[in-house]
Design a protein around this motif. Sequence first.
Motif, PDB file in Angstrom:
ATOM      1  N   TYR A 131     -11.865   9.280  41.280  1.00 21.11           N
ATOM      2  CA  TYR A 131     -10.573   9.840  41.020  1.00 21.11           C
ATOM      3  C   TYR A 131      -9.972   9.907  42.461  1.00 21.11           C
ATOM      4  N   GLY A 164      -2.156  18.718  47.645  1.00 22.41           N
ATOM      5  CA  GLY A 164      -1.299  19.393  46.776  1.00 22.41           C
ATOM      6  C   GLY A 164      -0.921  18.987  45.165  1.00 22.41           C
ATOM      7  N   GLN A 165      -1.910  17.858  44.922  1.00 18.91           N
ATOM      8  CA  GLN A 165      -1.596  17.334  43.667  1.00 18.91           C
ATOM      9  C   GLN A 165      -2.858  17.397  42.857  1.00 18.91           C
ATOM     10  N   GLY A 166      -3.108  17.096  41.418  1.00 20.30           N
ATOM     11  CA  GLY A 166      -4.128  17.103  40.579  1.00 20.30           C
ATOM     12  C   GLY A 166      -4.931  15.723  40.871  1.00 20.30           C
ATOM     13  N   LEU A 167      -6.071  15.909  40.302  1.00 23.21           N
ATOM     14  CA  LEU A 167      -7.021  14.732  40.267  1.00 23.21           C
ATOM     15  C   LEU A 167      -6.286  13.356  39.651  1.00 23.21           C
ATOM     16  N   GLU A 168      -6.346  12.373  40.042  1.00 27.76           N
ATOM     17  CA  GLU A 168      -5.727  11.220  39.352  1.00 27.76           C
ATOM     18  C   GLU A 168      -6.890  10.309  39.187  1.00 27.76           C
ATOM     19  N   PHE A 169      -7.082  10.119  37.790  1.00 26.36           N
ATOM     20  CA  PHE A 169      -7.970   9.123  37.404  1.00 26.36           C
ATOM     21  C   PHE A 169      -8.124   7.596  37.908  1.00 26.36           C
ATOM     22  N   LEU A 211      -9.117  24.676  39.550  1.00 27.32           N
ATOM     23  CA  LEU A 211      -8.417  23.574  38.894  1.00 27.32           C
ATOM     24  C   LEU A 211      -8.715  23.667  37.404  1.00 27.32           C
ATOM     25  N   LEU A 255     -10.276  13.119  31.936  1.00 26.96           N
ATOM     26  CA  LEU A 255      -9.622  14.333  32.145  1.00 26.96           C
ATOM     27  C   LEU A 255      -8.145  14.209  32.445  1.00 26.96           C
ATOM     28  N   TRP A 263      -5.697  16.500  34.614  1.00 23.90           N
ATOM     29  CA  TRP A 263      -5.754  17.497  35.592  1.00 23.90           C
ATOM     30  C   TRP A 263      -4.558  18.319  36.123  1.00 23.90           C
ATOM     31  N   GLY A 264      -4.648  19.609  36.342  1.00 25.81           N
ATOM     32  CA  GLY A 264      -3.777  20.407  36.801  1.00 25.81           C
ATOM     33  C   GLY A 264      -3.596  20.256  38.198  1.00 25.81           C
ATOM     34  N   ALA A 265      -2.645  20.668  38.763  1.00 21.94           N
ATOM     35  CA  ALA A 265      -2.773  20.608  40.555  1.00 21.94           C
ATOM     36  C   ALA A 265      -3.549  21.791  41.262  1.00 21.94           C
TER      37      ALA A 265
END
Lengths: 115, 110
Positions: free
Chosen positions: A35, A40-45, B87, B98, B100-102
């Motif tokens: 990932y 400040g961002q969500g995890l990116e696959f 998270l 998955l 994901w939110g930030a």
Amino acid sequence: GAGVSQSPSNKVTEKGKDVELRCDPISGHTALYWYRQRLGQGLEFLIYFQGNSAPDKSGLPSDRFSAERTGESVSTLTIQRTQQEDSAVYLCASSLWGTGVAEAFFGQGTRLTVV
Amino acid sequence: EDQVTQSPEALRLQEGESSSLNCSYTVSGLRGLFWYRQDPGKGPEFLFTLYSAGEEKEKERLKATLTKKESFLHITAPKPEDSATYLCAVETDSNYQLIWGAGTKLIIKP
């Protein structure tokens, strides 16, 4: 080992250079994920390996990104000709089950800074 | 498009002041919702999995609940060591990866 191990912990590289990130999963875990986490961002696959099956590369953002894994062991994520937008924390996770609901165990990440 | 949104982005509480974090989702078929805790410089650490509306899970001062649209992470009488980013992630019928939110950054002041 007891947990997922990633190396290096931090990497600063010059724009245009290639980098290689390493992940040692938990022994016996058949599934391995990479990932990207930008500030400040969500995890990116990015990419998913399950045993000896063909990897799911659908998350790789460009052809500069590639990853390898031999069997159920170590994986390496390679970024060629790095760009500043590649700066992020790269997280590796492993789990017992490849698909379906599972608890993924994460490494501490590699913080990549491209200058 | 499948989406996960967490609120607030950041939450500052006094020690002992209970509150809730929100994770709302719009997905085509929920298979599971996950909560993780992430400390600075570390990877996410698994907390809970919720599978169906009405389900609740508890661990120490944390309780996670799930409805058809959202999940809450309730924190009761928090301590400074509960400070972390929390998270939320979901797995769907059509995408086992998955989403994901930030995250919500929680700060507990002594």
